[in-house]
Structures are given as C-alpha cells and as structure tokens.
Motif scaffolding. Structure first.
Motif, mmCIF file in Angstrom:
data_model
loop_
_atom_site.group_PDB
_atom_site.id
_atom_site.type_symbol
_atom_site.label_atom_id
_atom_site.label_comp_id
_atom_site.label_asym_id
_atom_site.label_seq_id
_atom_site.Cartn_x
_atom_site.Cartn_y
_atom_site.Cartn_z
ATOM 1 N N LEU A 15 0.838 -1.215 0.000
ATOM 2 C CA LEU A 15 0.000 0.000 0.000
ATOM 3 C C LEU A 15 0.868 1.259 0.000
ATOM 4 O O LEU A 15 2.034 1.206 0.404
ATOM 5 N N ILE A 17 2.288 5.001 1.184
ATOM 6 C CA ILE A 17 2.540 5.599 2.506
ATOM 7 C C ILE A 17 1.688 6.855 2.652
ATOM 8 O O ILE A 17 1.714 7.741 1.798
ATOM 9 N N ALA A 44 -4.035 -1.886 10.650
ATOM 10 C CA ALA A 44 -3.340 -1.215 11.759
ATOM 11 C C ALA A 44 -4.061 0.078 12.103
ATOM 12 O O ALA A 44 -4.419 0.864 11.215
ATOM 13 N N GLU A 45 -4.255 0.314 13.412
ATOM 14 C CA GLU A 45 -4.952 1.546 13.827
ATOM 15 C C GLU A 45 -4.223 2.770 13.322
ATOM 16 O O GLU A 45 -4.861 3.800 13.066
ATOM 17 N N LYS A 50 -4.562 7.886 10.919
ATOM 18 C CA LYS A 50 -4.033 8.916 10.014
ATOM 19 C C LYS A 50 -5.123 9.370 9.055
ATOM 20 O O LYS A 50 -5.308 10.573 8.832
ATOM 21 N N ASP A 155 -3.877 -2.858 17.274
ATOM 22 C CA ASP A 155 -2.830 -1.999 17.816
ATOM 23 C C ASP A 155 -1.803 -2.896 18.501
ATOM 24 O O ASP A 155 -2.066 -4.072 18.749
ATOM 25 N N SER A 156 -0.624 -2.338 18.777
ATOM 26 C CA SER A 156 0.410 -3.083 19.504
ATOM 27 C C SER A 156 0.472 -2.524 20.921
ATOM 28 O O SER A 156 0.633 -1.321 21.096
ATOM 29 N N GLY A 212 4.690 -6.093 11.405
ATOM 30 C CA GLY A 212 5.853 -5.515 12.072
ATOM 31 C C GLY A 212 5.505 -4.181 12.703
ATOM 32 O O GLY A 212 4.321 -3.825 12.828
ATOM 33 N N GLU A 213 6.545 -3.420 13.118
ATOM 34 C CA GLU A 213 6.336 -2.179 13.876
ATOM 35 C C GLU A 213 7.087 -1.001 13.276
ATOM 36 O O GLU A 213 6.968 0.119 13.761
ATOM 37 N N ASP A 215 9.369 0.137 9.422
ATOM 38 C CA ASP A 215 9.110 0.622 8.060
ATOM 39 C C ASP A 215 8.724 -0.494 7.096
ATOM 40 O O ASP A 215 8.911 -0.361 5.880
ATOM 41 N N GLU A 216 8.153 -1.576 7.630
ATOM 42 C CA GLU A 216 7.682 -2.652 6.757
ATOM 43 C C GLU A 216 6.670 -2.139 5.732
ATOM 44 O O GLU A 216 6.547 -2.679 4.629
ATOM 45 N N ILE A 218 3.355 -2.321 5.912
ATOM 46 C CA ILE A 218 2.254 -3.300 5.735
ATOM 47 C C ILE A 218 1.155 -3.032 6.775
ATOM 48 O O ILE A 218 1.087 -3.698 7.808
ATOM 49 N N PRO A 219 0.259 -2.085 6.492
ATOM 50 C CA PRO A 219 -0.779 -1.747 7.473
ATOM 51 C C PRO A 219 -2.045 -2.591 7.314
ATOM 52 O O PRO A 219 -2.949 -2.485 8.146
HETATM 53 N N1 LIG Z 1 2.057 1.297 3.427
HETATM 54 C C1 LIG Z 1 1.862 1.907 4.590
HETATM 55 N N2 LIG Z 1 2.184 1.282 5.731
HETATM 56 C C2 LIG Z 1 1.948 1.920 6.899
HETATM 57 C C3 LIG Z 1 1.407 3.207 6.990
HETATM 58 N N3 LIG Z 1 1.330 3.557 8.296
HETATM 59 C C4 LIG Z 1 1.813 2.519 8.997
HETATM 60 N N4 LIG Z 1 2.181 1.523 8.162
HETATM 61 C C5 LIG Z 1 2.715 0.191 8.480
HETATM 62 O O1 LIG Z 1 1.753 -0.458 9.296
HETATM 63 C C6 LIG Z 1 2.407 -1.402 10.150
HETATM 64 C C7 LIG Z 1 2.012 -1.141 11.595
HETATM 65 O O2 LIG Z 1 2.550 0.097 12.012
HETATM 66 P P1 LIG Z 1 2.561 0.564 13.541
HETATM 67 O O3 LIG Z 1 3.222 1.874 13.675
HETATM 68 O O4 LIG Z 1 3.117 -0.551 14.371
HETATM 69 O O5 LIG Z 1 0.990 0.724 13.816
HETATM 70 P P2 LIG Z 1 0.055 0.314 15.061
HETATM 71 O O6 LIG Z 1 0.399 -1.085 15.480
HETATM 72 O O7 LIG Z 1 -1.334 0.434 14.498
HETATM 73 O O8 LIG Z 1 0.299 1.308 16.141
HETATM 74 C C8 LIG Z 1 3.903 -1.253 9.864
HETATM 75 O O9 LIG Z 1 4.239 -2.214 8.864
HETATM 76 C C9 LIG Z 1 4.009 0.153 9.287
HETATM 77 O O10 LIG Z 1 5.141 0.321 8.467
HETATM 78 C C10 LIG Z 1 1.089 3.861 5.763
HETATM 79 O O11 LIG Z 1 0.603 4.984 5.717
HETATM 80 N N5 LIG Z 1 1.314 3.173 4.597
#
Ligand SMILES: Nc1nc2c(ncn2[C@@H]2O[C@H](COP(=O)(O)OP(=O)(O)O)[C@@H](O)[C@H]2O)c(=O)[nH]1
Ligand SMILES: Nc1nc2c(ncn2[C@@H]2O[C@H](COP(=O)(O)OP(=O)(O)O)[C@@H](O)[C@H]2O)c(=O)[nH]1
Ligand SMILES: [Mn+2]
Ligand SMILES: [Mn+2]
Ligand SMILES: [Mn+2]
Ligand SMILES: [Mn+2]
Lengths: 248, 248
Positions: A15, A17, A44-45, A50, A155-156, A212-213, A215-216, A218-219
């Motif tokens: 997806l 960014i 991912a939340e 966002k 969420d994590s 992951g958490e 720069d993967e 993968i939301p």
């Molecule tokens: N492609 C893409 N991935 C995102 C975006 N925002 C977060 N991610 C990815 O979503 C995943 C979870 O991110 P994280 O910060 O841990 O979110 P949380 O667990 O919801 O608090 C990671 O792989 C992030 O790189 C985005 O806008 N685009």
C-alpha cells in the motif's frame, strides 16, 4: 508421512505511505485486492487514525499544569503528556518513563495509545471509535466485493507479567471477538470448563507478525482460511470491566 | 490493483491422539513432514506435557490442609488445588473460582497452568522445563531434516485488563523471543523509541488460531515465511521480573 489438516494464509498487502489528511477510501483500496468469502482483514490503527486525521500538530499544544507536573515525574515531553491526558478517562499507573491509562474507549494501555511513529509529523491518537470504523469498512468492502468478511482494527500494546508488545484487536466487525467455547468437547469427549478465547486478539497478533512495527509498510493483512465464526463481535467485548479486574 | 507484499502460511498438522506415557519421539514425528529452512514449529504444551508423563492420577493426590482451605475459598476441587500449589512458587491473587500463581518456571497464570482438558484421565501440569524441551526438539528436528528451524512451546492463558485467553510462548529455541527494535527506522526515517516486540508470543497466538482449544486435534503448527530473526531467544526472556512489574 504426516499430513496437513488445515492451512491458513496471512497476506500482507502493498500500500502507499500516507501522511494523514489524504482523501482516501480505505475500503475501496482494499477491495482492489481479490477478496474471498470468509477473509478476515486486519488493519493497523495507525492507518485508520491517520486517515481520520487524528494527528495533532505539536506547535498547537499548550500543556496544562497537570501535564507539566506529570512530564517531570515521567521524563516525557509535556506536550505528549497533554495529549495522553486528553485521551484518558483514568490514570491507572504512573512511573519513571511510563503512564498507563484507561483511554476514553476503555482500553488500558501505555500512553493512552498515543504514538509518534509511522506518522510524518505530529502526535497520533487512537481512532475515535474503532468498532464503528471496523463496521463501516466491513460494510463498504462487502458492498464493493460481494463477499462476506471480517474486519479487525489492531494496535500493539504491552501487558503486565510479560515483556514486549503484542497485537490486540481494538475494533471488530463481522466475526466473533470473544469466543465462548464452554461446553464444547475436548479430544476425550469431556466438556471444556472455562474456555473463553480472545480470538480477535489472537488474529490481531497473527497479523502483527506480518505487519511488524517499523518501516515494513504493511498496514493491512488478509487472514484467509481461519475457522472463526461469523458474528457481531466488537472490540469492546474484549475489555475486562474495571470492577471485574483483580489487577486494577 | 493492490498486490501482495508477503505471504505467511500457518499449517496445522494431522497427528494421533496421545493419552500420555506413549513412547513417542515428537521430533521424529514432526520430521516426517517436509520441513523447510526457516520454519517455525509451534507445539502445544499439552502435547509436550503428556509425552513427558506430567499427568497426575487424581486417586493418588492427598490434599493438604492449605489446599482444602483454598478449595473452600475458590470452589475448586481440593485435589486440583493441591497440584496448583505444588506447581506454584507464589500465590499472586485468589478469588471466587480463581487462583493466579507464579509457577515454578516464573509464569504468572491461572491455576499454575494446571489443566484437565485434552488429557484422557488425570490432572496435567506444565512441561518441567519448556525452554529445554524446545531446544532438544529443535536440535533433533534439525539433525533429522538438515533444516534450520525455530521451535516454540505454546500455552493458552488469560490476562489482566482484557477478557479471554490468548496463546503465549512458554518455551523457545532457535529464534528471537523478545525482539528489540529500538533505533530501527519508521516509514518517515525516525528511530523507533521503545519498541520491544514479544514476537514469540505473537507467533504462539498465530498458531493458536489454528490449534483451537477443544477437539481440533492440532497440537503442532508450522509457520512458514515469517520474517523472524534466528537467534537464541528463550521463553524466559518474555517473563517480566516481579520487581519490574507495577501490577504485582
Ligand atoms: N504502506 C503503509 N504502511 C503503513 C502506513 N502507516 C503505517 N504503516 C505500516 O503499518 C504497520 C504497523 O505500524 P505501527 O506503527 O506498528 O501501527 P500500530 O500497530 O497500528 O500502532 C507497519 O508495517 C508500518 O510500516 C502507511 O501509511 N502506509
Ligand atoms: N492430535 C492431537 N491433538 C492434541 C493432543 N493433545 C492436544 N491436542 C490438540 O492441541 C490443541 C491445543 O490443545 P489445548 O488443550 O488448548 O492445549 P494447550 O493450549 O497447550 O493448553 C487442540 O487442537 C487439541 O485438540 C493429542 O494428543 N493429539
Ligand atoms: Mn498504535
Ligand atoms: Mn504496531
Ligand atoms: Mn495449557
Ligand atoms: Mn490451548
């Protein structure tokens, strides 16, 4: 030769960014992927939040006296503490470098779920109503694809007794969230006694392995082939009320 | 069109039903499946414990005075309470119908992890040393298959703040258990601040979705394609020491 009995696929989607404020319909985006009946879509939340625009510009935050006090006590940025307080219904525990709260939604977690990672600029709060967002996205995806799906917003979070964070489900739609299996039979025909399974949390952890958490990127993760009952489960079903919680 | 970025497979194996005391080498059994490099093999503690012979005949238990007292207070079977006490290092919390302990291994969980389900007859305790068992099984599988793998021994446990049980890792070998990601970059190039991931617990929850809790008959799950670093992680890495736990 040992055979396979069941195979579940956990698929991370590619997806763009997002910074926030983009005018993007996430259900439309996900529906471009060949969704199948019974797919469970974990989002991912951070992505939801966002796109909801829940990112606060640091320059616009004026910390209160309480926030400044708490910032001193915890070593945190007073502006971040202000947002944590704004998002909290109750402060559960404060210590050196941590503030554990109950959020307005009822989640007990560090920093009211407020985070600065994977946000381009500013402080991000949790989605305003994760169950509602999950339901809206599920209905949109079902309309667009003609398939029956489940949606989880994940969420994590950290937890007592054990180190490290795990994925949990803060919003759920279309499937059972808390699975009551009491009375079902075990391998020897005896009824299970006290088995309530937090299946939506387990699915969120499952997805989190792929997300992951960092720069993967993968939301969104599709879980395909899991034998989870359809139902009208909610993220709220997984919250243990304060009165029933011996650790609060 | 949205594309897939990564796909992880979670494969439940077809296995015989064991009562305990069978003379079975679980590593040999698993090695009959075409294992690949990087596979993470999750095994339910129930299976390990049965094969270790950790099933206690109820007729042979004579509850102590303490067990009888605690049985009254909790409404539990005095014999079960005796086993719970024998397995405990410390009683953490007692209430109507529950006893939360710290086990001899250091796990904080209900009933010292003692369970009567999926056992043919008797009361089953946790594996004696899950990290050692995980390591032995991993080494045997690696010898038999020539592949590098990870092994997790899982259990299902409840937790504070949230309802329902989830899978956790009580024994680990061959992979990282607690993944320190501090300093890694997020999507916008900023360093992650406090991100320690309980990856082995997330993998255990992932497997638990496939295992279930009843008569599914799936005590072994292969996770294939997950990007988890090899390493010498242990189940013990995930235990938060009492002194560091603000909820104890
Ligand atoms: N492609 C893409 N991935 C995102 C975006 N925002 C977060 N991610 C990815 O979503 C995943 C979870 O991110 P994280 O910060 O841990 O979110 P949380 O667990 O919801 O608090 C990671 O792989 C992030 O790189 C985005 O806008 N685009
Ligand atoms: N085939 C087979 N499956 C088993 C055996 N023992 C337990 N299981 C299965 O293993 C899975 C996990 O069982 P559970 O009682 O939840 O174990 P725990 O989570 O380790 O306490 C379920 O699918 C059970 O049906 C066994 O001896 N043979
Ligand atoms: Mn978050
Ligand atoms: Mn995360
Ligand atoms: Mn168990
Ligand atoms: Mn289980």
């Amino acid at each position: 030769m040992i055979k396979e009995k069941i195979k579940v696929e956990v698929i991370g989607l590619e997806l763009p960014i997002f910074k926030g404020n983009e005018n993007v319909n996430i259900a439309e985006l996900i529906s471009q992927y060949p969704i199948e009946d019974g797919d469970i879509i974990v989002i991912a939340e951070t992505l939801i939040s966002k796109l909801e625009g829940n990112v606060i510009d640091k320059d616009k935050i004026i910390p209160s006296k309480e926030a400044i006090e708490l910032a001193k006590k915890t070593g945190k940025d007073p502006k971040v503490v202000q947002v944590i307080l704004d998002e909290a219904k109750e402060i559960v525990k404060v210590g050196k470098n941590f503030i554990i709260t109950e959020t307005k939604h009822g989640f007990v977690c560090a920093n009211s779920g407020v985070d600065e990672s994977n946000v381009s600029n500013g402080i991000k709060t949790l989605p305003k109503n994760p169950d509602e967002s999950a339901e809206k996205i599920r209905k949109d995806i079902e309309k667009l694809t003609g398939k029956k799906v489940g949606v989880i917003i994940s969420d994590s979070v950290g937890r007592p007794f054990r180190k490290g964070s795990v994925g949990i489900a803060i919003g759920v739609s279309g499937i059972i969230a808390l699975w009551d299996r009491k009375g079902e039979k075990d391998l020897f025909g005896r009824a299970l006694k006290t088995t309530e399974v937090a299946i939506a949390d387990e699915l969120a952890s499952m997805a989190n392995v792929v997300m992951g958490e960092a720069d993967e990127g993968i939301p969104v993760v599709i879980i395909r082939g899991a034998k989870v009952p359809l139902g009208d489960g909610k993220g709220k079903d997984l919250i243990r009320p304060k009165e029933e919680d011996v650790f609060r």
